[in-house]
Motif scaffolding. Structure first.
Motif, short mmCIF file in Angstrom:
data_model
loop_
_atom_site.label_atom_id
_atom_site.label_comp_id
_atom_site.label_asym_id
_atom_site.label_seq_id
_atom_site.Cartn_x
_atom_site.Cartn_y
_atom_site.Cartn_z
N GLN A 40 7.14 14.52 -23.77
CA GLN A 40 8.04 15.03 -22.75
C GLN A 40 8.95 16.06 -23.40
O GLN A 40 9.39 15.87 -24.53
CB GLN A 40 8.88 13.90 -22.15
N PRO A 67 3.27 10.57 -19.66
CA PRO A 67 4.29 10.09 -20.59
C PRO A 67 4.60 8.61 -20.45
O PRO A 67 5.12 8.02 -21.38
CB PRO A 67 5.50 10.95 -20.25
N TRP A 91 4.27 7.89 -26.51
CA TRP A 91 4.17 7.08 -25.30
C TRP A 91 5.06 5.84 -25.42
O TRP A 91 5.82 5.51 -24.51
CB TRP A 91 2.71 6.72 -25.05
N ASN A 94 8.64 6.76 -25.12
CA ASN A 94 8.97 7.04 -23.72
C ASN A 94 9.21 5.74 -22.95
O ASN A 94 10.16 5.64 -22.16
CB ASN A 94 7.85 7.82 -23.04
N ASP A 98 12.81 4.47 -21.41
CA ASP A 98 12.87 4.29 -19.96
C ASP A 98 13.17 2.84 -19.58
O ASP A 98 13.21 2.51 -18.40
CB ASP A 98 11.54 4.75 -19.34
#
Length: 171
Positions: A40, A67, A91, A94, A98
């Protein structure tokens, strides 16, 4: 179908190996070349890096950006597809940033890899060779990456470690 786990440090040659392997196979079989990118662009340098990678791959590659939902991206591909996922550690970062359950996502990825009917190279940074990180988030990341790599290595048909552009076939 065959899948290879490709591990190594930054700039070790792992991505170039996976891409060249995929290109050779696609030329032989006529399969569609697919890059599943997990990066990202949170800053301008990363945006430039992503654009450069896409340009370097050229028009033969279809690029899918995944992502966060890597398992769904794999599930959407076909039998003859020749796929490189680059990279699993981005990944994983991410997911963690998140606030997602990394262990559940990793388990879902292993299941998706088992269902996938094309040919696959999964590229990831080996982060377990260094010192124990000084903060909880970094330690959790290192541990999650290690568990993910172990699960994928068990499922993989082949696993290769890259160091300084040299390869060591693990499996």
């Amino acid at each position: 179908m065959p899948f290879t786990l490709v591990l190594g440090g930054a700039r070790s040659g792992k991505s170039a190996f996976a891409q060249a392997s995929a290109e050779a196979l696609a030329a032989e079989t006529g399969g569609r070349l697919v890059m599943i990118a997990t990066a990202q662009a949170f800053d301008s340098e990363m945006a430039e890096r992503i654009a450069r990678h896409r340009q370097d791959r050229g028009p033969a590659w279809t690029t899918l950006e995944a992502p966060l939902d890597l398992a769904a991206a794999l599930d959407g591909l076909g039998t003859g597809d020749v796929v490189v996922v680059d990279c699993l550690t981005l990944w994983l970062s991410n997911l963690m940033l998140d606030g997602r359950d990394a262990a559940a996502a990793a388990s879902g990825l292993v299941e998706a890899v088992g269902r996938f009917e094309g040919t696959l190279w999964l590229v990831s940074n080996e982060v377990g060779f260094g010192i124990v990180p000084d903060n909880a988030l970094a330690r959790r990341f290192r541990d999650e990456a290690g568990r993910l790599h172990q699960a994928l290595a068990q499922a993989a048909d082949a696993a290769t470690l890259f160091v300084a552009g040299l390869t060591l076939r693990l499996k």
